[in-house]
Each structure stands twice: as structure tokens, then as C-alpha cells.
Design a protein around this motif. Structure first.
Motif, PDB file in Angstrom:
ATOM      1  N   HIS A  12       0.834  -1.218   0.000  1.00 21.80           N
ATOM      2  CA  HIS A  12       0.000   0.000   0.000  1.00 21.80           C
ATOM      3  C   HIS A  12       0.862   1.259   0.000  1.00 21.80           C
ATOM      4  CE1 HIS A  12      -3.460  -2.539   0.668  1.00 21.80           C
ATOM      5  NE2 HIS A  12      -2.572  -3.289   1.292  1.00 21.80           N
ATOM      6  N   ALA A  13       1.964   1.220   0.761  1.00 22.19           N
ATOM      7  CA  ALA A  13       2.839   2.384   0.812  1.00 22.19           C
ATOM      8  C   ALA A  13       3.570   2.538  -0.517  1.00 22.19           C
ATOM      9  CB  ALA A  13       3.837   2.229   1.960  1.00 22.19           C
ATOM     10  N   GLY A  14       4.117   1.439  -1.011  1.00 20.77           N
ATOM     11  CA  GLY A  14       4.940   1.493  -2.223  1.00 20.77           C
ATOM     12  C   GLY A  14       4.140   1.896  -3.450  1.00 20.77           C
ATOM     13  N   MET A 120      13.889  -8.816  -5.972  1.00 19.88           N
ATOM     14  CA  MET A 120      14.029  -8.415  -4.566  1.00 19.88           C
ATOM     15  C   MET A 120      15.241  -7.495  -4.430  1.00 19.88           C
ATOM     16  SD  MET A 120      15.029 -10.563  -1.152  1.00 19.88           S
ATOM     17  CE  MET A 120      13.879 -11.888  -1.310  1.00 19.88           C
ATOM     18  N   VAL A 121      15.038  -6.343  -3.812  1.00 16.03           N
ATOM     19  CA  VAL A 121      16.170  -5.453  -3.564  1.00 16.03           C
ATOM     20  C   VAL A 121      16.915  -5.983  -2.345  1.00 16.03           C
ATOM     21  CG1 VAL A 121      16.805  -3.133  -2.792  1.00 16.03           C
ATOM     22  CG2 VAL A 121      15.160  -3.430  -4.648  1.00 16.03           C
ATOM     23  N   VAL A 122      18.238  -6.175  -2.494  1.00 15.14           N
ATOM     24  CA  VAL A 122      18.998  -6.735  -1.372  1.00 15.14           C
ATOM     25  C   VAL A 122      20.073  -5.779  -0.860  1.00 15.14           C
ATOM     26  CG1 VAL A 122      18.615  -9.183  -1.836  1.00 15.14           C
ATOM     27  CG2 VAL A 122      20.449  -7.985  -3.042  1.00 15.14           C
ATOM     28  N   GLY A 364       5.424   3.280   5.469  1.00 17.41           N
ATOM     29  CA  GLY A 364       4.582   2.106   5.709  1.00 17.41           C
ATOM     30  C   GLY A 364       4.996   1.349   6.951  1.00 17.41           C
ATOM     31  N   GLN A 365       4.732   0.048   6.909  1.00 16.81           N
ATOM     32  CA  GLN A 365       4.940  -0.797   8.091  1.00 16.81           C
ATOM     33  C   GLN A 365       6.408  -0.825   8.536  1.00 16.81           C
ATOM     34  OE1 GLN A 365       1.959  -3.190   8.456  1.00 16.81           O
ATOM     35  NE2 GLN A 365       2.663  -4.502  10.097  1.00 16.81           N
ATOM     36  N   ILE A 366       7.332  -0.529   7.649  1.00 13.20           N
ATOM     37  CA  ILE A 366       8.757  -0.461   8.008  1.00 13.20           C
ATOM     38  C   ILE A 366       8.968   0.600   9.101  1.00 13.20           C
ATOM     39  CG2 ILE A 366       9.373   1.230   6.202  1.00 13.20           C
ATOM     40  CD1 ILE A 366      12.061  -0.162   5.908  1.00 13.20           C
ATOM     41  N   THR A 370       0.742   0.006  11.540  1.00  7.90           N
ATOM     42  CA  THR A 370      -0.040  -1.123  11.083  1.00  7.90           C
ATOM     43  C   THR A 370      -1.245  -0.584  10.333  1.00  7.90           C
ATOM     44  OG1 THR A 370      -1.312  -3.053  11.754  1.00  7.90           O
ATOM     45  CG2 THR A 370      -1.193  -1.283  13.350  1.00  7.90           C
ATOM     46  N   GLY A 371      -1.665  -1.263   9.295  1.00  6.52           N
ATOM     47  CA  GLY A 371      -2.852  -0.833   8.563  1.00  6.52           C
ATOM     48  C   GLY A 371      -2.527  -0.340   7.172  1.00  6.52           C
ATOM     49  N   TYR A 372      -3.468  -0.667   6.259  1.00  9.14           N
ATOM     50  CA  TYR A 372      -3.298  -0.253   4.858  1.00  9.14           C
ATOM     51  C   TYR A 372      -3.324   1.273   4.741  1.00  9.14           C
ATOM     52  CZ  TYR A 372      -5.347  -4.964   4.558  1.00  9.14           C
ATOM     53  OH  TYR A 372      -5.636  -6.280   4.743  1.00  9.14           O
TER      54      TYR A 372
END
Ligand code: FAD
Length: 621
Positions: A12-14, A120-122, A364-366, A370-372
Motif C-alpha cells: 500500500h505504501a509502495g 528483490m532489492v537486497v 509504511g509498516q517499516i 499497522t494498517g493499509y
């Protein structure tokens, strides 16, 4: 490959961050581990709710996408808290989970300056203390002027079901590795949080006749201020309850719950506890509500809201079977808990850029939320600021008296959070100003100025404000007869009016028991409504302005007073060491959090009014 902005993670954030930056004119790449799950709803298929609904309206008013996606995919709409004051009315919708992600994907694909890539970004590419790109698991190096990290619950995610532990960011999706370790080496501090979700059930195995139906509003509302579609049909949700038998099964298996046996040590969302947590904490309660929510238009899958659990599969099954209507239950997906890394948000500036690494944004969650809705809101702001920074323009920050989003970000960066942060109306000191009905009036012009909200949005707000003014003036000048007023008052068992033959409609409406529906059939008003000159939503908002005029005026004055502190900015490298008269606790916290304004200083716990005054003297003289 070189981009203005690279967004890592398509949750949702991205998705919001990528869309916002690209719509403002940046060349954006959205990299996500699975591009079939853009905007995936990890938990319940619902958007909005108390305080969260207001956030969705704000995202929409700014030109974000969550309201539009929800309007095109909802299966039921309700305005919560109708019986309370309008400051806390909160829209909420059930959405079709599958169509929600499909709609998000379509929106992303239609933005010409936005590219999508599955990987995946690593690793973050850095030059001194600035991010200059990312490296992926498949070995690609992508240059970027700004990077937005929105990794959600995926950083070193571990899923728990009883004793089973699986590495993953969501069930059947792998976790994200390396980023935490790299950021920690760069001096960031990180923490661990947990959350959980409920089992998904085959609706054909449930007996809905034993449950209470929960219908949507008639007529249903919607989120976006744009002309998005309105629901014609709605799907019904149901309410049932747990009981003492269910509780006994859960209690006798507490030792198998990773939350109770010490396997999970991190904190989960206090206001969204697992069923085992609820039964443990409220052991005298004989039942808890369970909301049975369909997952979409063309699926039998239902979501069991209120039964989040990480107990073993057998226990989940046995306990569910004892719920009324669930006697023949068939589980499609098990409930589970998940632990993940987050980065305390006090390491961020008000723009959501990290203080340590330039041009790196977290959303976002990072950030421990919590929550969309909370995630999406941060995504929009991070996307906007990543674009502005990349193009060397002034940053965009919302104040606490302008938006719930302002409250959210200010709370995060000033106070941090040790448990998953969700928004409540009580967190906003100016909530009568931050209503769901007026987000467009508060925010669209601000967003238009920086180039996100488009002219169509501005036109619609202008039209609405015009109509509001007209209906407000109309009601101020409309008189109703004493006879008519007493007819309505008698129906409501209120004392009749004995004085004057006529009275002013707006005065009559300011009585708490009177609603706009009560006077809709006054001929003078009815003809305007029939001709759609005053739509019902306009009249409803006019009524709020009439009824709460005094409170709104008072709150505006309070907000103005407080914003004086917000306007006193603190230079980025201000030397707190040199102010010897500050208490050592205040000095330590100020050096740790590096607040941006005196307003932010006033909200850091442990900083006394004396410290604030000392600092004010140093900053203003
Ligand atoms: P997410 O939606 O998690 O999206 C992260 C995205 O980033 C994913 O698409 C992932 O593939 C991608 N990604 C991660 N790392 C990388 C990388 N290195 N490279 C590329 N892509 C990457 N919220 C509530 O409000 N109430 C709840 O009860 C609740 N329960 C939950 C239960 C579970 C099991 C889970 C998983 C989440 C729950 N949530 C709940 C939280 C809600 O889902 C999140 O708050 C919201 O989805 C966060 O949005 P986000 O964009 O920050 O991250």
C-alpha cells in the motif's frame, strides 16, 4: 538503468509512493518481489474504519489512489459512528480482495512514467551519506536519485503457526533479506514487531441462517471526491460470537501458542489482538464478536474478522467448529502470526527522508505502523517528497491541524512507537476540523500547488465549496413556521415552541435532535433538492457547519495559536550542547530526535515547559 525515484515494495505504501512521484513527473521504477500482489490486502479485505476512513479521504484529496481503488472494488459500504458527532463519522468498505490488487496493477500500468519490475532489492547503493540506487537479488544495479523503502512485514519475516516457523513476509511469500543488516551497519537502529491474521473459510461450509446479517448503508456512500462509481448492489456480512466452549479449547492450548510460550517476544497491535490474547486478557467475558466478511463478488472465501490466531492448525479447527454457524467449517487458509523488522521512525525527518542517509525515504509498516491506510498515507507523502527532493524543490509536510496524515507522521517522528501504531480519532487534537467530509477543502489546493492533485480535482472542490456557501446562506435566510417546527418537535417528544410565529431554519437545525431529513420537505427547500441544486451530501455538510459552528470556530483559533510553535523552525545541526541550562534529559532527547520545529519539541515526552522556554529564548533572540 537510471531513475529519478526507485520505490522498493509494491504494497500500500509502495504503490502510492510510486504513483504519486510518477504523476508529479518523476521517472519512477517500482520494484516488488511479486508484481501479481501490488496493493495486496494482507489481512482483512476492508478499507477505512474509525480514523482510518478519514485518512483514506485525505489520501484521495491529495490525489492518491486508495479511495479510487476502493470505490471500484467495494462490495459493501458503511458510515461508522453515525450516532456520534460528525468529527468521528468514519467511512468503511469491504472490498473484493482480488479485484483490489487487479485495479491497483491497472492504475500503475497506466502511468506512462512509471515502470514495474519483479525482483528483490537486497542492497542499497551509496555514495558517502547519500543513496544513489539499489542492487537486486538477480544482480541488477539500478541508479536512482531517491529511493523509497516500503518493505512492510517482509524484512526477515518469520511466520508462526503453533510450533511451525516458516521464513516469509506473508503466507506463501518469501521474506526480504539483507536490508536490515546493511542499514544497521550504517548506524540505524531496528526493532522487531509482530502481527497476525485470521483463518479464511469456505463460505459454503457455514450456516449463515444462524448468524446476524450486517447490511451496508442504503444508499451506500463512497470514498473518492472524484466521480467514481457508486455501488448498486452490496454483499451482506454476518455477525456471530465465540462462546465458553470455544474459549475452553483455546485456553487449554495456550501453551502451544507462540505468543504465550515465549517463541514470539515482539509486541503486536494492542487494539487488534489475537483471539487467544482476548480470551486470556478478558477471561471473565463469555463471548467475543466475530464478523464474517465475504472476500469478494465471485468467491465463497470469507474472512473471519476477530479470530486472528497463531495456534496450531488442529486447535484453530476445533475452536472454529464450536462457533455458532461454523459447525461444519472448512478452512481454506490457516491463521498465522508474523514477526518482522522495523526501523523506529524517530530516525526520519518530517518528509519521511532518513536523517542518516540523504534521499532515502521510509514509508509504511517499516516505520512501525499497522494498517493499509496508515501505510498508504505515508506512501503518498514519501512519494511526493522523493519527487520534490529529486527536483530540488521545497518539501511538503502536513501540519497536525491540517490532516490526520499530519498527526500520523508527526507522532511517528516525534514520539516513535514501540508497538504497531494505528490511527485513532483521539490522537488528533483538532478532530472537529479534520472531518471525513472536508478533506478535499483542507488538502486539495495544497496538493495542486505542488503538482499532484490535478485541475479536475480543483474544479470539483471549487464547485462543492460554492454549493456549500449557497446552501449555508439559504438556510440562514430560510424561515419556518412555528406550526411546522412543533410538528417535528412533537414527533421527537421534544417540548414545543411557544414564542414567535416563525423561526430561522438554521437556528432550528442547530438543535441537537433535528436532522436535515426533518426539514427536507419544506417546499422552499424541497424544490432545490429535487432540481439537485442542493444534493443531500451538501446539505448534510451544511448541517455540520451550522450545528458545530461555535466548536469549529473555537478549534480554528486554538489551532492558530498552536501553529505559532510549529512555525519556529530549528536548524538541522543546531548545537544543543551549548545550552547549559537545558535539563540533561531534554538535551539527550533533542540530540537523539533532532526535531524540526518547536511544535515537535513540545510533543517529545520528558521535555518540560521550562526546557521549551529556554529553547525558545535561544531560537528567537
Ligand atoms: P506490505 O503491504 O507488507 O507490502 C510490502 C511489499 O514490499 C510487498 O509487496 C513485498 O513483496 C515488497 N517487498 C518487501 N521487501 C522487498 C524487497 N526487498 N524488494 C522488493 N520488494 C519487497 N493491519 C491492520 O491494520 N490490522 C491487522 O490486523 C493486520 N494484520 C496483519 C496480519 C498479517 C499476517 C500481515 C502480513 C499484515 C497485517 N496487517 C494488519 C498489516 C497490513 O497488511 C500492513 O500494515 C500494510 O499492508 C502495510 O503496507 P506496506 O505497504 O507497508 O507493506
Amino acid at each position: 538503468m537510471t531513475y529519478d525515484v526507485v520505490v522498493v515494495g509494491g504494497g500500500h505504501a509502495g504503490a502510492e509512493a510510486a504513483a504519486a512521484a510518477a504523476l508529479m513527473g518523476s521517472r519512477v521504477l517500482l520494484i516488488s518481489m511479486n508484481i501479481q500482489t501490488i496493493g495486496q490486502m494482507s489481512c482483512n479485505p476492508a478499507v477505512g474504519g474509525i480514523a482510518k476512513g478519514q485518512i483514506v479521504r485525505e489520501i484521495d484529496a491529495l490525489g492518491g489512489q486508495l479511495g479510487i481503488v476502493t470505490d471500484s472494488t467495494m462490495i459493501q459500504f458503511r458510515m461508522l459512528n453515525r450516532s456520534k458527532g460528525p468529527a468521528v463519522w468514519s467511512p468503511r468498505a469491504q472490498s473484493d480482495r482480488k479485484r483490489f490488487t487487479e485495479t491497483w496493477r491497472r492504475i500503475i500500468e497506466r502511468i506512462p512514467t512509471l515502470d514495474l519490475f519483479q525482483d528483490m532489492v537486497v542492497y542499497l547503493l551509496l555514495k558517502r551519506e547519500r543513496v544513489i540506487g539499489v542492487k537486486t537479488l538477480l544482480g541488477f544495479e539500478i541508479q536512482a536519485k531517491s529511493v523509497v523503502l516500503t518493505t512492510g512485514t517482509f524484512l526477515n519475516g518469520i511466520i508462526h503457526i503453533g510450533k511451525k516457523k516458516i521464513n516469509g513476509g506473508r503466507l506463501s511469500e518469501s521474506s526480504s533479506i539483507n536490508i536490515t543488516e546493511q542499514l544497521k551497519k550504517l548506524g540505524f537502529f531496528s526493532g522487531r514487531m509482530k502481527t497476525g491474521t485470521s483463518p479464511r473459510i469456505d463460505g459454503r461450509s457455514l450456516d449463515f441462517s444462524k448468524m446476524n446479517p450486517q447490511l451496508g448503508d442504503d444508499p451506500p456512500g463512497k470514498f473518492s471526491y472524484l466521480e467514481t462509481p457508486r455501488l448498486k448492489n452490496q454483499r451482506c456480512c454476518y455477525i456471530t460470537h465465540t462462546n465458553t466452549e470455544v474459549h475452553k479449547i483455546l485456553q487449554s492450548n495456550f501453551n502451544q501458542s507462540p505468543i504465550f510460550n515465549g517463541t514470539i517476544k515482539s509486541l503486536g497491535p494492542r487494539y487488534c489482538p489475537s483471539i487467544e490474547d482476548k480470551v486470556y486478557r478478558f477471561s471473565n467475558k463469555e463471548h467475543h464478536q466475530i464478523f464474517v466478511e465475504p472476500e469478494g463478488w465471485d468467491t465463497n472465501e470469507v474472512y473471519i474478522n476477530g479470530f486472528s490466531t497463531s495456534l496450531p492448525d488442529r486447535v484453530q479447527y476445533m475452536a472454529l467448529k464450536k462457533i455458532t454457524g461454523f459447525e461444519s467449517v472448512k478452512i481454506l487458509k490457516l491463521g498465522y502470526a508474523i514477526e518482522y523488522d522495523y526501523f523506529p521512525p524517530t530516525q526520519l525527518k518530517p518528509t519521511l527522508e532518513t536523517k542518516k542517509i540523504k534521499n532515502l525515504f521510509h514509508a509504511g509498516q517499516i516505520n512501525g505502523t499497522t494498517g493499509y491506510e496508515e501505510a498508504a498515507a505515508q506512501g503518498v507523502l514519501a512519494g511526493i517528497n522523493a519527487h520534490l527532493k529529486t527536483h530540488k524543490k521545497d518539501s511538503f509536510v502536513l501540519k497536525r491541524n491540517e490532516a490526520y496524515i499530519g498527526v500520523l507522521i508527526d507522532d511517528l517522528i516525534s514520539k516513535g512507537t514501540e508497538e504497531p501504531y494505528r490511527m485513532f480519532t483521539a490522537r488528533a487534537e483538532h478532530r472537529i476540523l479534520l472531518r471525513q467530509d472536508n478533506a478535499d477543502e483542507r488538502l486539495t489546493h495544497l496538493s495542486y500547488r505542488i503538482g499532484l492533485a490535478d485541475s479536475q480535482r480543483m474544479r470539483l472542490v471549487g464547485k462543492k465549496v460554492n454549493k456549500l456557501e449557497k446552501s449555508f446562506n439559504f438556510l440562514q435566510n430560510l424561515n419556518i413556521t412555528k406550526k411546522f417546527a412543533n410538528l417535528i418537535l412533537s414527533k421527537k417528544n421534544s417540548p414545543n415552541i411557544n414564542h414567535s410565529l416563525t423561526l430561522n431554519a438554521s437556528k432550528f437545525l442547530s438543535r441537537p435532535e433535528i436532522n436535515i431529513q426533518d426539514i427536507l420537505f419544506i417546499p422552499d427547500l424541497e424544490k432545490f433538492v429535487k432540481k439537485k441544486i442542493f444534493e443531500e451530501r451538501i446539505l448534510e455538510q451544511t448541517l455540520i457547519l451550522i450545528k458545530y459552528k461555535v466548536y469549529i470556530e473555537r478549534e480554528k483559533k486554538n489551532a492558530e495559536k498552536l501553529s505559532r510553535l510549529e512555525n519556529i523552525k530549528i536548524p538541522e545541526h543546531f548545537n544543543y550542547q551549548k545550552i547549559k541550562s537545558l535539563s540533561s534529559e531534554a538535551r539527550e532527547k533533542l540530540m537523539k530526535y533532532r526535531p524540526d520545529s518547536m511544535g515537535q519539541v513540545s510533543r517529545i515526552s520528558g521535555i518540560s515547559p521550562v526546557d521549551i522556554n529556554i529553547l525558545l529564548i535561544h531560537l528567537t533572540f
